[in-house]
Motif scaffolding. Structure first.
Motif, PDB file in Angstrom:
ATOM      1  N   THR A  88       1.070  -1.607  -0.183  1.00  0.00           N
ATOM      2  CA  THR A  88       0.261  -0.029   0.023  1.00  0.00           C
ATOM      3  C   THR A  88       1.218   1.379   0.400  1.00  0.00           C
ATOM      4  N   PHE A  89       1.875   1.746   0.639  1.00  0.00           N
ATOM      5  CA  PHE A  89       2.529   2.312   0.663  1.00  0.00           C
ATOM      6  C   PHE A  89       3.707   2.384  -0.484  1.00  0.00           C
ATOM      7  N   GLN A  90       3.768   1.657  -1.322  1.00  0.00           N
ATOM      8  CA  GLN A  90       4.501   1.773  -2.784  1.00  0.00           C
ATOM      9  C   GLN A  90       2.885   2.408  -3.565  1.00  0.00           C
ATOM     10  N   ILE A  91       2.010   2.099  -3.497  1.00  0.00           N
ATOM     11  CA  ILE A  91       1.570   2.439  -4.217  1.00  0.00           C
ATOM     12  C   ILE A  91       0.656   4.504  -3.921  1.00  0.00           C
ATOM     13  N   ASN A  92       0.559   4.238  -2.687  1.00  0.00           N
ATOM     14  CA  ASN A  92       0.391   5.804  -2.835  1.00  0.00           C
ATOM     15  C   ASN A  92       1.363   6.787  -3.006  1.00  0.00           C
ATOM     16  N   SER A  93       2.593   6.059  -2.872  1.00  0.00           N
ATOM     17  CA  SER A  93       3.637   7.642  -2.813  1.00  0.00           C
ATOM     18  C   SER A  93       3.576   7.747  -4.442  1.00  0.00           C
ATOM     19  N   ARG A  94       3.600   5.898  -5.506  1.00  0.00           N
ATOM     20  CA  ARG A  94       3.588   6.738  -6.766  1.00  0.00           C
ATOM     21  C   ARG A  94       2.171   7.074  -7.553  1.00  0.00           C
ATOM     22  N   LEU A 110     -13.939  -5.235  -3.256  1.00  0.00           N
ATOM     23  CA  LEU A 110     -12.005  -4.977  -3.774  1.00  0.00           C
ATOM     24  C   LEU A 110     -11.815  -3.221  -1.942  1.00  0.00           C
ATOM     25  N   LYS A 111     -10.869  -3.461  -1.918  1.00  0.00           N
ATOM     26  CA  LYS A 111     -10.518  -2.441  -0.624  1.00  0.00           C
ATOM     27  C   LYS A 111      -9.225  -1.228  -1.122  1.00  0.00           C
ATOM     28  N   LEU A 112      -9.477  -0.723  -2.423  1.00  0.00           N
ATOM     29  CA  LEU A 112      -8.187  -0.375  -3.063  1.00  0.00           C
ATOM     30  C   LEU A 112      -7.233   0.863  -2.013  1.00  0.00           C
ATOM     31  N   PRO A 113      -6.495   1.289  -2.228  1.00  0.00           N
ATOM     32  CA  PRO A 113      -5.507   2.090  -0.937  1.00  0.00           C
ATOM     33  C   PRO A 113      -6.545   3.606  -1.884  1.00  0.00           C
ATOM     34  N   SER A 114      -6.233   4.484  -0.629  1.00  0.00           N
ATOM     35  CA  SER A 114      -7.035   5.614  -1.001  1.00  0.00           C
ATOM     36  C   SER A 114      -6.277   6.367  -2.529  1.00  0.00           C
ATOM     37  N   SER A 115      -4.503   6.558  -2.639  1.00  0.00           N
ATOM     38  CA  SER A 115      -4.467   7.237  -3.244  1.00  0.00           C
ATOM     39  C   SER A 115      -4.540   7.096  -4.590  1.00  0.00           C
ATOM     40  N   LEU A 116      -5.011   5.636  -5.204  1.00  0.00           N
ATOM     41  CA  LEU A 116      -5.352   4.737  -6.447  1.00  0.00           C
ATOM     42  C   LEU A 116      -6.828   5.361  -6.114  1.00  0.00           C
ATOM     43  N   LEU A 117      -7.602   5.811  -5.513  1.00  0.00           N
ATOM     44  CA  LEU A 117      -8.807   5.818  -5.822  1.00  0.00           C
ATOM     45  C   LEU A 117      -8.542   7.188  -6.249  1.00  0.00           C
TER      46      LEU A 117
END
Length: 448
Positions: free
Chosen positions: A304-310, A373-380
């Motif tokens: 989740t950290f990598q997804i939100n960072s990118r 699915l509960k996607l990371p906040s930044s991806l949403l």
């Protein structure tokens, strides 16, 4: 048989009457003159005489009315006898042309009776041949009934003072329709046997969801939801093909033609294992395998950290453009498909391509207990931003699929937006002639 032809002479004066021009055609059917006829009822119940012999029918006399049959150019009237069973437990009567009588007669004698009778009427063999040929060539019952020259056209002449005299008979189109259906049903067993004995090395099959809407409805609801048809020259049922081929010593199925190869491939290979013998796989595309250019790299975002960072870095790029500017990224989704049932699963992978980097985001790990699915906040946020344009083929459907997999209702205002379809864009620029094109085909058209 018919009456003798009408002959006129100048020597013998003769007053011509209209009835002279109408000589009915008769067919005399007296099978008891050729052999003894057993009682059909007693034969079915295995009754015997006191001497142990089969019960035979006796002549009862002439019937009160003739039997009318339609031929191509005229009407034929059947003349026959009535028969009566003399057994005390039977005593039934039969007409000489009834199907029960035909059933107990020997086949060589039955071939002399060239009629197919219905409840009140019947057709002759010549007319039945024309009827079958017409139906096979696309001429329906209504045009056939109205066709001139095929049915009785010479109306009989009644007496001059009888305007209500007999004026002939031509069956309606409903009669021909029902007659042909009953004829096919009568020979259904022979047709099935003939079809089962034919070879089926080459087949073709199709699924239809349109014809079922007119097959029949009960209380306004369609009886069948779909229809499956399979045929070669004999139209055998799909499930019976391997059994009948092995039973009659034919070669196994070698090829099957279908309009949905990818969708039907698994089911057909399961039904016909012979389709897997000596098969060389053909590449789905004639192009070389795609290789990333120099300077590009693939990055897997597993946490989740990598997804939100990118995703945050991607949104920072958006702040560097004008307020009305847009950011363009390539996007694609992948999900599992059950090849046997065709049921789609939840979205399992989301990929983005931006500035020589391909980001792979496995999202199956974010599946909750309820299946959503509960996607990371930044991806949403990225999926909901309209200014971040998602480029792809059928990407709008991908966004809708992922939105539904997240469990959001259609009443929510924060939809997944920003789709930019490449199919309509390629069609507008004359790259392809249709907007619904696959990504591999579109890539091949652009790179060729």
């Amino acid at each position: 048989m018919t009456a003798p032809p009408l002959v006129f002479s100048r020597v013998v004066p003769y007053e011509i009457e209209p009835i002279d021009f109408y000589r009915p055609h008769f067919f005399v059917w007296l099978p008891h003159l050729l052999q003894h006829i057993p009682c059909p009822e007693c034969k079915d119940t295995k009754r015997r005489t006191k001497q142990g012999q089969p019960v035979m029918l006796r002549v009862l006399g002439w019937p009160k009315q003739l039997r009318r049959v339609v031929d191509i150019e005229h009407l034929v009237f059947i003349i026959g006898h009535r028969y009566r069973c003399a057994h005390n437990k039977c005593k039934k009567t039969f007409q000489s042309w009834l199907p029960a009588i035909m059933r107990v007669l020997p086949p060589p004698l039955i071939t002399l009776f060239p009629f197919h009778l219905t409840y009140r009427c019947g057709l002759m063999e010549h007319l039945i041949s024309v009827l079958r040929t017409s139906f096979q060539r696309g001429i329906g019952p209504s045009p056939f009934a109205n066709a001139s020259g095929l049915l009785p056209s010479n109306c009989p002449f009644p007496w001059w003072n009888d305007p209500s005299g007999y004026a002939g008979y031509v069956p309606l189109h409903r009669y021909f329709h029902a007659f042909y259906d009953s004829l096919i049903e009568l020979h259904a067993a022979e047709m099935d046997q003939h079809m089962a004995m034919l070879s089926a090395e080459g087949l073709s099959h199709d699924h239809s969801f349109k014809v079922t809407g007119i097959l029949g409805k009960v209380n306004g609801v369609a009886t069948f939801g779909a229809l499956h048809t399979g045929h070669n020259d004999c139209m055998p049922a799909l499930v019976e093909i391997p059994v009948t081929l092995a039973k009659y010593g034919h070669a196994p199925v070698k090829v099957v033609f279908t309009d949905n190869v990818r969708g039907d491939k698994s089911a057909l290979e399961q039904a016909f294992p012979s389709l897997l013998y000596d098969v060389s796989p053909v590449p789905s595309s004639a192009l070389n395998d795609l290789v990333l250019p120099d300077g590009w790299h693939v990055c897997r975002l597993g946490s989740t950290f990598q997804i939100n960072s990118r995703m945050n870095c991607l949104m920072d790029e958006l702040h560097g453009v004008d307020d009305k500017g847009e950011l363009f990224v390539a996007m694609d989704l992948e999900w599992p498909v059950d090849r046997e049932t065709g049921i789609y699963g939840k979205v399992s992978l989301i990929s983005f391509a931006y500035e020589k980097a391909v980001y792979l985001i496995p999202v199956a790990q974010y599946t909750q207990d309820d299946g959503c699915l509960k996607l990371p906040s930044s991806l949403l946020v990225v999926l909901r931003l309209k200014r971040i344009r998602k480029i792809g083929v059928q990407v709008k459907g991908d966004l809708t699929h992922s939105y539904n997999d997240c469990g959001f209702s259609n009443s929510d205002k924060l939809l997944f937006v920003g789709a930019l379809e490449l199919g309509p864009m390629a069609k507008d620029r004359n790259i392809t002639d249709r907007a619904h094109v696959s990504l591999s085909d579109l890539t091949g058209l652009v790179l060729q």
